[in-house]
Design a protein around this motif. Structure first.
Motif, PDB file in Angstrom:
ATOM      1  N   SER A  25       1.309  -1.121   0.327  1.00 48.64           N
ATOM      2  CA  SER A  25      -0.453   0.380  -0.125  1.00 48.64           C
ATOM      3  C   SER A  25       0.646   0.666   0.007  1.00 48.64           C
ATOM      4  O   SER A  25       1.937   1.269  -0.299  1.00 48.64           O
ATOM      5  N   GLU A  26       0.482   2.515   0.029  1.00 49.32           N
ATOM      6  CA  GLU A  26       0.864   3.184   0.342  1.00 49.32           C
ATOM      7  C   GLU A  26       1.494   4.003   1.058  1.00 49.32           C
ATOM      8  O   GLU A  26       2.278   5.053   1.427  1.00 49.32           O
ATOM      9  N   SER A  27       1.300   3.047   2.391  1.00 52.27           N
ATOM     10  CA  SER A  27       1.958   3.731   3.860  1.00 52.27           C
ATOM     11  C   SER A  27       3.578   2.608   4.017  1.00 52.27           C
ATOM     12  O   SER A  27       3.380   2.242   5.194  1.00 52.27           O
ATOM     13  N   CYS A  28       3.096   1.801   2.840  1.00 50.30           N
ATOM     14  CA  CYS A  28       4.516   0.329   3.151  1.00 50.30           C
ATOM     15  C   CYS A  28       6.215   1.610   2.539  1.00 50.30           C
ATOM     16  O   CYS A  28       5.935   1.969   1.924  1.00 50.30           O
ATOM     17  N   ILE A  29       6.575   0.884   3.383  1.00 45.52           N
ATOM     18  CA  ILE A  29       8.216   0.953   3.245  1.00 45.52           C
ATOM     19  C   ILE A  29       9.291  -0.051   2.613  1.00 45.52           C
ATOM     20  O   ILE A  29       8.609  -1.143   2.987  1.00 45.52           O
ATOM     21  N   PRO A  30       9.727  -0.180   2.413  1.00 49.67           N
ATOM     22  CA  PRO A  30      10.746  -1.236   1.702  1.00 49.67           C
ATOM     23  C   PRO A  30      11.678  -1.568   2.973  1.00 49.67           C
ATOM     24  O   PRO A  30      12.471  -0.185   3.561  1.00 49.67           O
ATOM     25  N   LEU A  31      12.381  -2.386   3.797  1.00 46.79           N
ATOM     26  CA  LEU A  31      12.925  -2.422   4.771  1.00 46.79           C
ATOM     27  C   LEU A  31      14.258  -2.993   3.904  1.00 46.79           C
ATOM     28  O   LEU A  31      15.099  -3.047   4.726  1.00 46.79           O
ATOM     29  N   PHE A  32      14.835  -2.960   3.560  1.00 50.23           N
ATOM     30  CA  PHE A  32      15.981  -3.417   2.401  1.00 50.23           C
ATOM     31  C   PHE A  32      15.681  -2.939   1.458  1.00 50.23           C
ATOM     32  O   PHE A  32      15.144  -2.819   0.876  1.00 50.23           O
ATOM     33  N   ASN A  33      17.036  -2.364   0.316  1.00 54.32           N
ATOM     34  CA  ASN A  33      17.397  -2.330  -1.423  1.00 54.32           C
ATOM     35  C   ASN A  33      16.407  -3.778  -1.364  1.00 54.32           C
ATOM     36  O   ASN A  33      16.767  -4.210  -1.997  1.00 54.32           O
ATOM     37  N   PHE A  34      16.779  -2.781  -3.333  1.00 52.91           N
ATOM     38  CA  PHE A  34      16.234  -3.558  -4.253  1.00 52.91           C
ATOM     39  C   PHE A  34      16.980  -5.279  -4.366  1.00 52.91           C
ATOM     40  O   PHE A  34      15.955  -5.945  -4.719  1.00 52.91           O
ATOM     41  N   LYS A  35      17.966  -4.842  -4.716  1.00 54.88           N
ATOM     42  CA  LYS A  35      18.731  -6.266  -4.448  1.00 54.88           C
ATOM     43  C   LYS A  35      18.544  -6.818  -3.502  1.00 54.88           C
ATOM     44  O   LYS A  35      18.523  -8.587  -3.889  1.00 54.88           O
ATOM     45  N   VAL A  36      18.603  -6.874  -2.508  1.00 58.17           N
ATOM     46  CA  VAL A  36      18.180  -7.693  -1.346  1.00 58.17           C
ATOM     47  C   VAL A  36      16.983  -8.068  -1.427  1.00 58.17           C
ATOM     48  O   VAL A  36      16.635  -9.450  -1.513  1.00 58.17           O
ATOM     49  N   ILE A  37      15.892  -7.573  -2.016  1.00 61.58           N
ATOM     50  CA  ILE A  37      14.494  -7.801  -1.910  1.00 61.58           C
ATOM     51  C   ILE A  37      14.158  -8.939  -3.245  1.00 61.58           C
ATOM     52  O   ILE A  37      13.383  -9.447  -3.116  1.00 61.58           O
ATOM     53  N   ASP A 177      16.500 -13.970  10.658  1.00 58.80           N
ATOM     54  CA  ASP A 177      16.001 -13.406  11.416  1.00 58.80           C
ATOM     55  C   ASP A 177      16.114 -12.290   9.683  1.00 58.80           C
ATOM     56  O   ASP A 177      15.952 -10.892  10.576  1.00 58.80           O
ATOM     57  N   VAL A 178      15.666 -12.379   8.686  1.00 60.37           N
ATOM     58  CA  VAL A 178      15.147 -11.271   7.934  1.00 60.37           C
ATOM     59  C   VAL A 178      14.123 -12.047   7.710  1.00 60.37           C
ATOM     60  O   VAL A 178      13.904 -12.748   6.266  1.00 60.37           O
ATOM     61  N   CYS A 179      13.195 -11.369   8.430  1.00 67.19           N
ATOM     62  CA  CYS A 179      11.933 -11.805   7.846  1.00 67.19           C
ATOM     63  C   CYS A 179      10.836 -11.042   7.567  1.00 67.19           C
ATOM     64  O   CYS A 179       9.793 -11.735   6.668  1.00 67.19           O
ATOM     65  N   HIS A 180      11.135  -9.630   7.071  1.00 67.10           N
ATOM     66  CA  HIS A 180      10.211  -8.985   6.803  1.00 67.10           C
ATOM     67  C   HIS A 180      10.432  -8.375   5.836  1.00 67.10           C
ATOM     68  O   HIS A 180      12.109  -7.319   6.497  1.00 67.10           O
ATOM     69  N   LEU A 181      10.210  -7.927   4.870  1.00 65.58           N
ATOM     70  CA  LEU A 181      10.894  -7.042   3.471  1.00 65.58           C
ATOM     71  C   LEU A 181      10.164  -5.831   3.245  1.00 65.58           C
ATOM     72  O   LEU A 181      10.709  -4.739   2.704  1.00 65.58           O
ATOM     73  N   PHE A 182       9.585  -5.530   3.793  1.00 65.40           N
ATOM     74  CA  PHE A 182       8.400  -4.736   4.047  1.00 65.40           C
ATOM     75  C   PHE A 182       8.171  -3.656   5.257  1.00 65.40           C
ATOM     76  O   PHE A 182       7.209  -5.300   6.464  1.00 65.40           O
ATOM     77  N   ALA A 183       7.391  -2.717   5.542  1.00 67.75           N
ATOM     78  CA  ALA A 183       7.020  -2.517   7.281  1.00 67.75           C
ATOM     79  C   ALA A 183       5.599  -1.466   6.683  1.00 67.75           C
ATOM     80  O   ALA A 183       5.876  -0.321   5.186  1.00 67.75           O
ATOM     81  N   ARG A 184       4.774  -0.933   7.531  1.00 63.76           N
ATOM     82  CA  ARG A 184       3.981  -0.156   7.642  1.00 63.76           C
ATOM     83  C   ARG A 184       2.921   0.019   8.801  1.00 63.76           C
ATOM     84  O   ARG A 184       3.390  -1.152   9.579  1.00 63.76           O
TER      85      ARG A 184
END
Length: 205
Positions: A25-37, A177-184
């Motif tokens: 959604s528009e309120s989501c942010i990435p937690l890592f850069n594009f390559k990692v995701i 410990d990398v379980c979430h790629l995005f957050a809101r």
């Protein structure tokens, strides 16, 4: 909302190079850069749709008996609408004429299809292929029908690091410990601080 999600998937499927599909959604942010995701998604042996059996008024009680026998109570699931699926599941969801019409007909308030259709569908048809978790971190700790919203002052390096590495889960059969790629949900006024921290913390260019 589910009809809108299916149309988004159908449009994305028109590009045959698309192999993984993520709803944000528009309120989501990435937690890592594009390559990692990108590598996380493309190298995963499973998809990411949260689906769990929840007794009570916001879980099993939303099930409608008229959905039987196609959908039984023990198949009914609840989960986050923020999903990640592969091309196989996306095609099946878009072309589904067996289960989706039942939700259209019978899943009316207080039943909400966006919380039940995909979790139930994936539980029935793709349980083994699914990791049964979402990649989008959300804070429900404050209670109520909506998750917490984060303002500018909430955004710190420590907070973002907690979101990035503060949870344990399984990825391709191994603990990580990398379980979430995005957050809101992040409000627009958080953007300046996010942009300030992103180059060093998330290795954004």
């Amino acid at each position: 909302m589910v009809q809108a999600e299916r149309r988004l998937l159908a449009n994305a499927l028109l590009d045959f190079s698309n192999q993984r599909f993520v709803l944000l959604s528009e309120s989501c942010i990435p937690l890592f850069n594009f390559k990692v995701i990108y590598n996380y998604l493309m190298n995963s042996t499973q998809t990411f749709v949260e689906a769990y059996d929840l007794p009570g008024p916001v879980g099993r009680d939303r099930y409608r008996t008229k959905m039987s026998p196609q959908i039984k109570l023990d198949q009914w699931r609840k989960g986050s609408q923020w999903f990640e699926v592969d091309r196989v599941i996306a095609v099946e969801v878009v072309s589904d004429q067996k289960y989706f019409p039942l939700f259209t007909k019978y899943c009316k308030p207080s039943c909400y299809s966006d919380e039940h259709y995909l979790p139930t569908y994936v539980n029935i048809k793709f349980r083994k292929e699914n990791s049964n978790r979402t990649l989008t971190w959300v804070d429900w700790s404050r209670g109520g029908p909506h998750p917490s919203k984060f303002m500018r002052t909430d955004v710190t390096v420590e907070f973002l690091e907690k979101l990035r590495h503060g949870t344990k889960c399984e990825y391709n059969g191994k603990s990580t410990d990398v379980c979430h790629l995005f957050a809101r949900k992040f409000l627009p006024n958080t953007l300046d601080r996010l942009l300030r921290f992103a180059p060093k913390l998330m290795k954004f260019n």
